[in-house]
Write a protein that holds these residues in place. Sequence first.
Motif, PDB file in Angstrom:
ATOM      1  N   ARG A 285     -56.026 -83.571 -25.842  1.00 32.48           N
ATOM      2  CA  ARG A 285     -55.868 -82.670 -27.233  1.00 32.48           C
ATOM      3  C   ARG A 285     -55.553 -81.209 -26.389  1.00 32.48           C
ATOM      4  O   ARG A 285     -54.723 -80.610 -27.344  1.00 32.48           O
ATOM      5  CB  ARG A 285     -57.307 -82.545 -27.704  1.00 32.48           C
TER       6      ARG A 285
ATOM      7  N   LEU B   4     -51.835 -79.725 -27.578  1.00 33.46           N
ATOM      8  CA  LEU B   4     -51.976 -78.427 -28.327  1.00 33.46           C
ATOM      9  C   LEU B   4     -50.536 -77.595 -28.261  1.00 33.46           C
ATOM     10  O   LEU B   4     -50.307 -77.102 -29.313  1.00 33.46           O
ATOM     11  CB  LEU B   4     -53.086 -77.574 -28.195  1.00 33.46           C
TER      12      LEU B   4
ATOM     13  N   LEU C  53     -52.301 -78.323 -36.814  1.00 35.42           N
ATOM     14  CA  LEU C  53     -53.543 -78.532 -36.549  1.00 35.42           C
ATOM     15  C   LEU C  53     -54.159 -79.402 -37.417  1.00 35.42           C
ATOM     16  O   LEU C  53     -54.092 -79.574 -38.658  1.00 35.42           O
ATOM     17  CB  LEU C  53     -54.524 -77.227 -36.412  1.00 35.42           C
TER      18      LEU C  53
END
Length: 231
Positions: A98, A102, A140
């Motif tokens: 993750r 990002l 997100l």
Amino acid sequence: MRYLQLRIRYPPEARHPMQQFLVEQESIRRAYLRHWNFSNPDSVTTLFHVVGDVATGREDYLAALDDVPTVREYDTTPVDDRSFYVYVREAADAHARRLRELLADTDLLVVPPIEYGTDGETVFEVAGEPAELRALVAGLPDELSVSVDRLGEYDAHRESRATALTDRQRAVLDVARELGYYEVPRRTGVREIADELGCSKSTAADHLRKAEARLVALYADRTPTGAARRD
């Protein structure tokens, strides 16, 4: 170049085990991810600055690390009775992926440190072009609770206010802030700060004065020459 500070709350099931450890215990106050290396696709290497009651929390923290199946090795370095460093080499799991994903396909930069708190939140700053910053926030996952705490022109000198302090001064300021010393009206005094730190009142006051004097000096350094003054 612009920057923003993101505050992200992961649901418990999505947190790294050490994030969940911070939530479930009382001795360790926060962990700062100072440096990391994601160049190896099979593992991630990190350096944390862990802050809290070392006397009662350090062994619990290390025991929790021992229980994380993805952790391959770690090493610790003491700082003082309020903090220590932890070097960790860990297999690349979903959490590490993750972090990698990002900033995938962007020119954005994460500005250290990444802060992990006892409330399950992760706080960090990202610098880059405005369009990419907006795209980052918009992209997100919906299941995350996200807020933008700060947004503006990036200023490295702003970061030097904290890094210019000693570890002990930062620890004293952390405790003072958490106990409400800087709230209006104040909720605590120097005696309570000293008791929390396990030092004398004069020692706590001395650290506070030196830290505050340093921050004021750094603020004064930023004031443009010849700026108007109000008496």
